[in-house]
Design a protein around this motif. Sequence first.
Motif, mmCIF file in Angstrom:
data_model
loop_
_atom_site.group_PDB
_atom_site.id
_atom_site.type_symbol
_atom_site.label_atom_id
_atom_site.label_comp_id
_atom_site.label_asym_id
_atom_site.label_seq_id
_atom_site.Cartn_x
_atom_site.Cartn_y
_atom_site.Cartn_z
ATOM 1 N N THR A 1 43.694 36.940 48.061
ATOM 2 C CA THR A 1 42.742 36.886 46.620
ATOM 3 C C THR A 1 42.357 38.225 46.155
ATOM 4 O OG1 THR A 1 40.716 36.413 47.935
ATOM 5 C CG2 THR A 1 41.873 34.520 47.271
ATOM 6 N N THR A 2 42.648 39.249 46.930
ATOM 7 C CA THR A 2 42.419 40.617 46.368
ATOM 8 C C THR A 2 43.397 41.694 46.994
ATOM 9 O OG1 THR A 2 41.103 41.204 48.487
ATOM 10 C CG2 THR A 2 39.901 40.055 46.789
ATOM 11 N N TRP B 1 34.823 32.443 44.435
ATOM 12 C CA TRP B 1 36.214 32.122 43.717
ATOM 13 C C TRP B 1 35.878 31.785 42.363
ATOM 14 C CZ3 TRP B 1 38.137 27.468 41.730
ATOM 15 C CH2 TRP B 1 39.106 27.637 41.420
ATOM 16 N N LEU B 2 34.628 30.823 42.004
ATOM 17 C CA LEU B 2 34.319 30.375 41.014
ATOM 18 C C LEU B 2 33.869 31.672 40.024
ATOM 19 C CD1 LEU B 2 32.413 27.205 41.602
ATOM 20 C CD2 LEU B 2 34.569 27.472 40.708
ATOM 21 N N THR B 3 33.146 32.874 40.542
ATOM 22 C CA THR B 3 32.820 33.764 39.639
ATOM 23 C C THR B 3 33.964 34.943 39.687
ATOM 24 O OG1 THR B 3 32.001 34.792 41.731
ATOM 25 C CG2 THR B 3 30.584 33.551 40.536
ATOM 26 N N GLY B 4 35.070 34.624 40.051
ATOM 27 C CA GLY B 4 36.239 35.626 39.877
ATOM 28 C C GLY B 4 36.301 36.882 40.724
ATOM 29 N N LEU C 1 57.410 41.620 38.917
ATOM 30 C CA LEU C 1 56.988 40.579 38.045
ATOM 31 C C LEU C 1 55.506 40.991 37.615
ATOM 32 C CD1 LEU C 1 57.776 37.257 39.443
ATOM 33 C CD2 LEU C 1 59.123 38.529 37.612
ATOM 34 N N SER C 2 55.162 40.642 36.588
ATOM 35 C CA SER C 2 53.851 41.120 35.976
ATOM 36 C C SER C 2 52.619 40.375 36.757
ATOM 37 C CB SER C 2 53.582 40.415 34.421
ATOM 38 O OG SER C 2 54.494 41.251 33.571
ATOM 39 N N ALA C 3 51.644 41.043 37.039
ATOM 40 C CA ALA C 3 50.669 40.512 37.869
ATOM 41 C C ALA C 3 49.282 40.738 37.132
ATOM 42 C CB ALA C 3 50.463 41.324 39.171
ATOM 43 N N SER C 4 48.435 39.253 37.020
ATOM 44 C CA SER C 4 47.313 39.412 36.457
ATOM 45 C C SER C 4 46.100 39.565 37.296
ATOM 46 C CB SER C 4 47.225 37.692 35.856
ATOM 47 O OG SER C 4 47.205 36.931 36.908
ATOM 48 N N SER C 5 46.336 39.915 38.411
ATOM 49 C CA SER C 5 45.344 40.228 39.216
ATOM 50 C C SER C 5 45.930 41.038 40.424
ATOM 51 C CB SER C 5 44.471 38.799 39.895
ATOM 52 O OG SER C 5 45.301 38.015 40.480
ATOM 53 N N GLY C 6 44.929 41.585 41.362
ATOM 54 C CA GLY C 6 45.292 42.216 42.524
ATOM 55 C C GLY C 6 45.493 41.331 43.722
ATOM 56 N N GLY C 7 45.476 39.994 43.566
ATOM 57 C CA GLY C 7 45.524 39.129 44.822
ATOM 58 C C GLY C 7 47.116 38.943 44.972
#
Length: 219
Positions: free
Chosen positions: A105-106, A213-216, A159-165
Amino acid sequence: MTAVADAPAAPRVELRARRSSARWQLVAALGLATAGGLHVAAAVDHLSAGQLAVGFFLLTALAQAALAARLVLGAWAGTRPDRHLVAVALLGTVGLLGLYVVAHTTGLLDSFAVHDAAAAGHLHDVPGRLTTAVDPVTGVEFARGMPLGSSGPVAMDGLSASSGGHGPEAVGTAVVTAELLAVAALAALLPTSWRRRTLDALLVLGGSAWALWLTGVLG
């Protein structure tokens, strides 16, 4: 007369307790052995990530296999496992689950994946042939990277990634399932005085992970 009639109940209670302990030991051993085998597969799958990652997976697999064998022997012998051993195994398995969540997730653990990129932009003299790190089609050095039509972050597969996870893969999902089974069985093997506090702590950890997880924080 009452004392004489109630006397045979004690051996029956002890027998049921031993059978219950043996069943939970076998369930825990199944979960740990499965997770250990899957960690070997994960080590093979992460050969390109460097010796540190591969060594971690192999050592984890060895520890889980050894613990599974210890639990199986205890179940066959009809003995209860040492509570301290069960507690350490439970903490270690929960720690592995937490490590999995952080890794997928990170991007906090990406720095531990060591790749031999230092030699990517140099010529290598190999007996009988000359190898180079230049694309024969475009003439671009691989060390400089290839241009991509994306303005955002780029993942390892281009591919484009929206986060570091990193999304979970099939092996990782199977490992988590096996380790959750082991956690449930190991918790059942704890003494009654320890079991309630352990379950409360696990609920707190699970709730904290859900809140992160809910807080991002964990994406």
